[in-house]
Design a protein around this motif. Structure first.
Motif, PDB file in Angstrom:
ATOM      1  N   THR A  83       6.463  13.951  -8.731  1.00  0.00           N
ATOM      2  CA  THR A  83       6.040  13.282  -9.968  1.00  0.00           C
ATOM      3  C   THR A  83       6.540  11.844 -10.002  1.00  0.00           C
ATOM      4  OG1 THR A  83       6.043  15.375 -11.183  1.00  0.00           O
ATOM      5  CG2 THR A  83       6.153  13.355 -12.481  1.00  0.00           C
ATOM      6  N   PHE A  84       7.797  11.656  -9.594  1.00  0.00           N
ATOM      7  CA  PHE A  84       8.354  10.296  -9.533  1.00  0.00           C
ATOM      8  C   PHE A  84       7.571   9.431  -8.555  1.00  0.00           C
ATOM      9  CE2 PHE A  84      11.245   7.319  -7.374  1.00  0.00           C
ATOM     10  CZ  PHE A  84      11.594   6.511  -8.452  1.00  0.00           C
ATOM     11  N   VAL A  85       7.270   9.968  -7.387  1.00  0.00           N
ATOM     12  CA  VAL A  85       6.537   9.206  -6.373  1.00  0.00           C
ATOM     13  C   VAL A  85       5.128   8.864  -6.872  1.00  0.00           C
ATOM     14  CG1 VAL A  85       5.503   9.326  -4.066  1.00  0.00           C
ATOM     15  CG2 VAL A  85       7.842  10.121  -4.430  1.00  0.00           C
ATOM     16  N   ALA A  86       4.485   9.816  -7.557  1.00  0.00           N
ATOM     17  CA  ALA A  86       3.145   9.560  -8.086  1.00  0.00           C
ATOM     18  C   ALA A  86       3.166   8.444  -9.124  1.00  0.00           C
ATOM     19  CB  ALA A  86       2.574  10.839  -8.693  1.00  0.00           C
ATOM     20  N   LEU A  87       4.184   8.427  -9.976  1.00  0.00           N
ATOM     21  CA  LEU A  87       4.296   7.369 -10.988  1.00  0.00           C
ATOM     22  C   LEU A  87       4.536   6.008 -10.327  1.00  0.00           C
ATOM     23  CD1 LEU A  87       6.442   9.207 -13.700  1.00  0.00           C
ATOM     24  CD2 LEU A  87       4.006   8.626 -13.822  1.00  0.00           C
ATOM     25  N   VAL A  88       5.373   5.989  -9.307  1.00  0.00           N
ATOM     26  CA  VAL A  88       5.599   4.746  -8.575  1.00  0.00           C
ATOM     27  C   VAL A  88       4.301   4.284  -7.907  1.00  0.00           C
ATOM     28  CG1 VAL A  88       6.813   3.699  -6.618  1.00  0.00           C
ATOM     29  CG2 VAL A  88       8.052   5.174  -8.212  1.00  0.00           C
ATOM     30  N   GLY A  89       3.540   5.232  -7.347  1.00  0.00           N
ATOM     31  CA  GLY A  89       2.265   4.898  -6.725  1.00  0.00           C
ATOM     32  C   GLY A  89       1.276   4.323  -7.734  1.00  0.00           C
ATOM     33  N   ALA A  90       1.222   4.915  -8.921  1.00  0.00           N
ATOM     34  CA  ALA A  90       0.326   4.406  -9.963  1.00  0.00           C
ATOM     35  C   ALA A  90       0.725   2.990 -10.371  1.00  0.00           C
ATOM     36  CB  ALA A  90       0.355   5.345 -11.166  1.00  0.00           C
ATOM     37  N   LEU A  91       2.037   2.747 -10.463  1.00  0.00           N
ATOM     38  CA  LEU A  91       2.517   1.402 -10.783  1.00  0.00           C
ATOM     39  C   LEU A  91       2.106   0.412  -9.687  1.00  0.00           C
ATOM     40  CD1 LEU A  91       4.197  -0.509 -12.557  1.00  0.00           C
ATOM     41  CD2 LEU A  91       6.220   0.205 -11.254  1.00  0.00           C
ATOM     42  N   GLY A  92       2.188   0.879  -8.429  1.00  0.00           N
ATOM     43  CA  GLY A  92       1.786   0.017  -7.324  1.00  0.00           C
ATOM     44  C   GLY A  92       0.310  -0.336  -7.385  1.00  0.00           C
ATOM     45  N   VAL A  93      -0.547   0.636  -7.718  1.00  0.00           N
ATOM     46  CA  VAL A  93      -1.981   0.362  -7.850  1.00  0.00           C
ATOM     47  C   VAL A  93      -2.226  -0.652  -8.968  1.00  0.00           C
ATOM     48  CG1 VAL A  93      -4.218   1.363  -8.443  1.00  0.00           C
ATOM     49  CG2 VAL A  93      -2.669   2.608  -6.927  1.00  0.00           C
ATOM     50  N   TYR A  94      -1.495  -0.490 -10.066  1.00  0.00           N
ATOM     51  CA  TYR A  94      -1.655  -1.412 -11.213  1.00  0.00           C
ATOM     52  C   TYR A  94      -1.259  -2.836 -10.820  1.00  0.00           C
ATOM     53  CZ  TYR A  94      -0.783  -3.667 -15.693  1.00  0.00           C
ATOM     54  OH  TYR A  94      -0.784  -4.548 -16.744  1.00  0.00           O
ATOM     55  N   LEU A  95      -0.131  -2.973 -10.113  1.00  0.00           N
ATOM     56  CA  LEU A  95       0.360  -4.299  -9.766  1.00  0.00           C
ATOM     57  C   LEU A  95      -0.485  -4.972  -8.683  1.00  0.00           C
ATOM     58  CD1 LEU A  95       4.215  -3.610  -9.722  1.00  0.00           C
ATOM     59  CD2 LEU A  95       2.887  -4.752 -11.514  1.00  0.00           C
ATOM     60  N   LEU A  96      -1.110  -4.157  -7.831  1.00  0.00           N
ATOM     61  CA  LEU A  96      -1.863  -4.710  -6.697  1.00  0.00           C
ATOM     62  C   LEU A  96      -3.375  -4.608  -6.890  1.00  0.00           C
ATOM     63  CD1 LEU A  96       0.295  -3.196  -3.788  1.00  0.00           C
ATOM     64  CD2 LEU A  96       0.412  -5.526  -4.713  1.00  0.00           C
ATOM     65  N   HIS A  97      -3.810  -4.311  -8.115  1.00  0.00           N
ATOM     66  CA  HIS A  97      -5.246  -4.046  -8.309  1.00  0.00           C
ATOM     67  C   HIS A  97      -6.115  -5.254  -7.984  1.00  0.00           C
ATOM     68  CE1 HIS A  97      -4.254  -6.004 -12.169  1.00  0.00           C
ATOM     69  NE2 HIS A  97      -5.530  -6.325 -12.219  1.00  0.00           N
ATOM     70  N   ASP A  98      -5.564  -6.477  -8.141  1.00  0.00           N
ATOM     71  CA  ASP A  98      -6.359  -7.665  -7.846  1.00  0.00           C
ATOM     72  C   ASP A  98      -6.530  -7.897  -6.344  1.00  0.00           C
ATOM     73  OD1 ASP A  98      -3.653  -8.146  -7.633  1.00  0.00           O
ATOM     74  OD2 ASP A  98      -3.802 -10.265  -8.205  1.00  0.00           O
ATOM     75  N   ARG A  99      -5.735  -7.165  -5.540  1.00  0.00           N
ATOM     76  CA  ARG A  99      -5.862  -7.269  -4.084  1.00  0.00           C
ATOM     77  C   ARG A  99      -6.659  -6.111  -3.487  1.00  0.00           C
ATOM     78  NH1 ARG A  99       0.258  -9.092  -2.101  1.00  0.00           N
ATOM     79  NH2 ARG A  99       0.500 -10.830  -3.592  1.00  0.00           N
ATOM     80  N   MET A 100      -7.094  -5.188  -4.330  1.00  0.00           N
ATOM     81  CA  MET A 100      -7.859  -4.025  -3.879  1.00  0.00           C
ATOM     82  C   MET A 100      -9.320  -4.191  -4.238  1.00  0.00           C
ATOM     83  SD  MET A 100      -5.259  -1.010  -5.168  1.00  0.00           S
ATOM     84  CE  MET A 100      -6.377   0.281  -4.587  1.00  0.00           C
ATOM     85  N   GLU A 101     -10.174  -3.561  -3.462  1.00  0.00           N
ATOM     86  CA  GLU A 101     -11.577  -3.498  -3.831  1.00  0.00           C
ATOM     87  C   GLU A 101     -11.712  -2.679  -5.117  1.00  0.00           C
ATOM     88  OE1 GLU A 101     -13.829  -5.171  -2.426  1.00  0.00           O
ATOM     89  OE2 GLU A 101     -12.940  -5.722  -0.498  1.00  0.00           O
ATOM     90  N   ASN A 102     -12.550  -3.120  -6.013  1.00  0.00           N
ATOM     91  CA  ASN A 102     -12.680  -2.458  -7.319  1.00  0.00           C
ATOM     92  C   ASN A 102     -13.054  -0.985  -7.199  1.00  0.00           C
ATOM     93  OD1 ASN A 102     -12.003  -4.702  -8.847  1.00  0.00           O
ATOM     94  ND2 ASN A 102     -14.122  -5.466  -8.927  1.00  0.00           N
ATOM     95  N   TYR A 103     -13.849  -0.655  -6.175  1.00  0.00           N
ATOM     96  CA  TYR A 103     -14.310   0.726  -6.066  1.00  0.00           C
ATOM     97  C   TYR A 103     -13.200   1.684  -5.649  1.00  0.00           C
ATOM     98  CZ  TYR A 103     -15.088  -1.130  -1.281  1.00  0.00           C
ATOM     99  OH  TYR A 103     -14.973  -1.759  -0.055  1.00  0.00           O
TER     100      TYR A 103
END
Length: 473
Positions: free
Chosen positions: A132-152
């Motif tokens: 659960t902790f790792v998943a939350l950290v992963g979600a935070l990472g997606v949020y912080l890096l969303h401008d570097r990811m393809e929208n899809y």
């Protein structure tokens, strides 16, 4: 009454045929009734092999349906995200699910039920909290890096992380069941029930009017994962209650995690090793190419699951025989496990090379682009099968540190070759990188087993005098 293949042959077949089949029938009877470790492990491996055959058929059909419905682009997104979620869920266990397999047989042999209760409870609680902790950290990472990811990719990755805690708990339950040689309880939920439910939920969603997109497929996979894992939890707890009376828990956290962390490195590097090629293709190429490469590896998995089936059947026996003290018997069993791995893999590999192109065409016309990759990737699969489940033996014998180091080197080789070859050779570059890394992995692990344990763990190696295992912490 107990089934007898020899008796059945005598009753159902003409005498001429039953006499010819009697040696084979008697071997089947011996396999089904013998109580020695070899027969028990063969039964476990046979059960695991049967599960993986059914699983491979279900997975192949499910992936074909998904690819046909979703098209290469959406299917490629789904594949990349789901593989990432499975990797994260597995790594979140920090190797504790394999630590359970190592210690539980020993604790039962010594009647240390407090320790059994302690390690099983710790595994479940730790698996949920850590993942659960790792998943939350992963979600935070997606949020912080969303401008570097393809929208899809953004929403699918958020959804994939939702399934991580249940994937981790499922791995803990798998380890618990395997520690007692409950192979069907260990493998059926993950390899049969979950993909079936995932497909059924996807079908229901499409019939209800939802578009067959990666988001829809991931939602179906999340529901299937939660239903499957919670059902497995109920079954495992019920089975344990019949053999382990209620009582105090003994917690040896420092000892368990001292063993778990090196195992985590071994299995983490191994898990990344068998999946990093898909991730690297996803990094360098578009989802359509990810779809083609993944479909090719899914076809190849029909041969590769022999290795995993034998591994599931022998790991607990390795631990049991090693602690039993009969090292000649232990060495003989290890060599047998290599034979059980290699020959079926070789036969299935040849069959897949013959049928690979029509099988890939079932995914769609464009997927046949992956057929030449099979001839390269099969080299790595055969190389790994030729040495059997070497990493399980090293883990069970206390040599997990050196095993982790070798997997780290193999992973570095794989990643480096992928970076060098994919931009130049495309999908073929990924296949060459993976096959080369697997060949290095197999040869280095086999050599390590021989040096550490005195066992020539290679299909064509002659038997050698056994030395006492060197246990490492």
């Amino acid at each position: 009454m107990r089934f007898s293949a020899a008796t059945a042959a005598d009753r159902l077949l003409p005498e001429k045929f039953s006499l010819r089949l009697r040696p084979l029938a008697e071997r089947v009877d011996a396999l089904l009734t013998a109580s020695n470790p070899q027969a028990g492990a063969q039964r476990s491996s046979l059960a695991a092999f049967s599960v993986r055959i059914v699983s491979a058929a279900i997975a192949l059909i499910a992936q074909i349906i998904l690819a046909r419905w979703m098209g290469g682009f959406e299917y490629g997104i789904y594949v990349l995200v789901w593989i990432t979620a499975i990797i994260i869920g597995n790594l979140s266990c920090l190797g504790f699910h394999t630590t359970i397999i190592r210690y539980v047989p020993e604790y039962f042999e010594r009647n240390l039920l407090d320790d059994v209760r302690g390690i099983l409870w710790t595994g479940r609680v730790f698996g949920i909290l850590a993942s659960t902790f790792v998943a939350l950290v992963g979600a935070l990472g997606v949020y912080l890096l969303h401008d570097r990811m393809e929208n899809y990719y953004i929403l699918p990755f958020y959804l994939g992380l939702v399934s991580v805690p249940m994937i981790a708990l499922g791995d803990m339950l798998d380890g618990t069941a395997r520690s007692r040689s409950w192979v069907l309880t260990a493998l059926t939920p993950t390899y049969i029930v979950r993909p079936l439910l995932s497909l059924l939920f996807m079908v229901a969603a499409v019939l209800a009017g939802f578009a067959p997109t990666a988001v829809t497929a991931l939602t179906a996979a999340i529901l299937a994962t939660y239903v499957t894992t919670l059902g497995q939890l109920a079954v495992v707890k019920g089975s344990l209650a019949q053999i382990i009376p209620a009582g105090a828990r003994s917690l040896r956290l420092r000892e368990w995690f001292a063993v778990s962390v090196p195992i985590f490195l071994v299995e983490g590097f191994f898990f990344l090793l068998i999946n990093v090629d898909v991730l690297m293709v996803g990094h360098f190429m578009d989802p359509d190419h990810v779809a083609v490469y993944f479909a090719t590896t899914k076809i190849l998995a029909l041969a590769h699951f022999v290795y995993f089936a034998v591994k599931a059947g022998v790991a607990q026996r390795y631990s049991q025989l090693l602690h039993g003290g009969d090292h000649e018997r232990f060495a003989s069993f290890v060599r047998d496990s290599v034979k059980w791995t290699f020959w079926p893999t070789l036969v299935l590999g040849i069959i897949l090379l013959l049928l690979g192109e029509p099988l890939l065409s079932l995914f769609g016309a464009s997927f046949t682009e992956g057929y030449p990759l099979l001839f390269v990737l099969i080299i790595g699969v055969i190389a790994r099968a030729s040495v059997g489940p070497t990493e399980s033996l090293l883990n069970m014998s206390g040599n997990q540190n050196v095993c982790a180091a070798l997997y780290a080197v193999a992973l570095c080789i794989n990643v480096t070759l992928n970076i060098l070859l994919i931009p130049r050779l495309g999908l073929m570059g990924a296949a060459i990188a993976t096959a080369a890394a697997m060949a290095f992995e197999a040869s280095s692990l086999s050599l390590t087993v021989y040096r550490r344990l005195g066992i020539p763990m290679f299909i064509f190696a002659p038997a050698a005098k056994l030395s006492r295992p060197k246990e490492q912490s």
